[in-house]
Enzyme design. Structure first.
Site, short mmCIF file in Angstrom:
data_model
loop_
_atom_site.label_atom_id
_atom_site.label_comp_id
_atom_site.label_asym_id
_atom_site.label_seq_id
_atom_site.Cartn_x
_atom_site.Cartn_y
_atom_site.Cartn_z
N LYS A 64 -11.71 -32.18 -47.70
CA LYS A 64 -10.44 -32.91 -47.78
C LYS A 64 -10.49 -34.03 -48.80
O LYS A 64 -11.55 -34.49 -49.21
CB LYS A 64 -10.03 -33.40 -46.39
CG LYS A 64 -9.63 -32.24 -45.49
CD LYS A 64 -8.99 -32.66 -44.19
CE LYS A 64 -8.51 -31.42 -43.43
NZ LYS A 64 -7.88 -31.77 -42.13
N ARG B 159 -14.56 -27.68 -37.56
CA ARG B 159 -13.82 -26.65 -38.30
C ARG B 159 -14.16 -26.78 -39.78
O ARG B 159 -13.95 -27.86 -40.36
CB ARG B 159 -12.31 -26.80 -38.06
CG ARG B 159 -11.45 -25.74 -38.74
CD ARG B 159 -9.98 -25.98 -38.39
NE ARG B 159 -9.12 -24.94 -38.97
CZ ARG B 159 -8.58 -24.98 -40.18
NH1 ARG B 159 -8.83 -26.02 -40.97
NH2 ARG B 159 -7.82 -24.00 -40.61
#
Length: 292
Positions: free
Chosen positions: A234, A273
């Site tokens: 991210k 995840r």
């Protein structure tokens, strides 16, 4: 020591807390921020999912719509219709279960019709990035399904994120809103033992607002639910890794991702995840040893 839970998936359950579980990401999309287009063909996506399972993934998460910053989501003219999303994800779920009947498959969707069809096809978990907010039928639909549910926190919708005002304490806000979403899900009929929570790194949080979520992640145990975290590749990781004002591309954030994932495991995440399953599985084994 993180709390131990039994996560009911309907016909079976997963023990959460004895070790850190890994959820592998399979984006069946042309436009996801990190790997869009790489696994868009169903047969390629199935091969990818099987590879992640071979690498040690406990769960594979199949998504057919990108929720990257700026994406148009929701019932009002979404970028991807429910019919198109179903065309993307159902063949992949069926293909995985045909070749690996014991695989735990999750569907990454906020649409009730997609959730229902995916569970019918073999998915055992509905992973809703909106926490049941973007489709008014989702809470009722999931309550009627024999499956697990992941309620993620998203602040606003992707096309609104740039305009959202800052907040003084993102951790307090996320805890309060996640608690409210879990209470609404239970009121709609979803049993508590089917719910996992995710604070939603990057979803409506500015760069600097993600670091407190990472640093204070253990505070989310106050919600008394199992916790999942997804930080893989991210942009806030890219910002932290920047050199001479140059941030690495998404695919070049693997080491930073791994550092954040280890920190989250040590602070009590039950599930990580991630895109890079093998490295995460191996690193988290050592993190689990260190946390014993």
């Amino acid at each position: 020591m993180r709390p131990v839970f039994t996560w009911s998936l309907g016909n079976r359950s997963l023990e959460l807390g004895r070790r850190t579980l890994v959820m592998g990401i399979v984006n069946v999309t042309p436009d996801s921020f990190s790997d869009g287009g790489e696994h868009f063909a169903p047969d390629v996506a199935v091969v990818r999912a099987l590879k992640l399972l071979d690498d040690g993934a406990d769960i594979v998460d199949i998504g057919g719509e990108s929720t990257r910053p700026g994406a148009k989501v929701g019932k009002e003219a979404p970028a991807v219709s429910a019919d198109e999303e179903l065309r993307r994800v159902v063949p992949v779920i069926v293909g995985i279960k045909r070749q690996r009947a014991d695989a735990v498959v999750s569907v990454d969707t906020y649409k009730a019709t997609v959730a229902g069809a995916a569970v019918k096809a073999g998915a055992e978990i509905v992973n809703d990035v909106s926490g049941f907010l973007w489709d008014a039928q989702m809470a009722k639909t999931v309550a009627g399904l024999a499956c697990g549910a992941i309620l993620m926190h998203a602040r606003g919708r992707p096309d609104e994120w740039q305009a959202l005002p800052s907040v003084p304490d993102m951790v307090v806000l996320v805890k309060r809103e996640l608690r409210a979403r879990a209470e609404a899900a239970v009121m709609a009929g979803t049993k508590r033992d089917r719910i996992v929570m995710d604070p939603g790194f990057g979803f409506g949080k500015r760069f600097e607002e993600n670091y407190p979520l990472l640093r204070r992640f253990q505070e989310f145990h106050e919600l008394r639910y199992p916790l999942m975290a997804g930080v893989s590749r991210k942009s806030f990781i890219g910002r932290a890794l920047a050199r001479n004002s140059h941030e690495p591309a998404a695919n070049d954030r693997s080491f930073g991702t791994l550092g954040a994932e280890i920190a989250l495991a040590l602070k009590g995440a039950h599930i990580i995840r991630t895109h890079d399953v093998l490295s995460s599985v191996e690193a988290l084994k050592l993190a689990d040893v260190a946390s014993d």
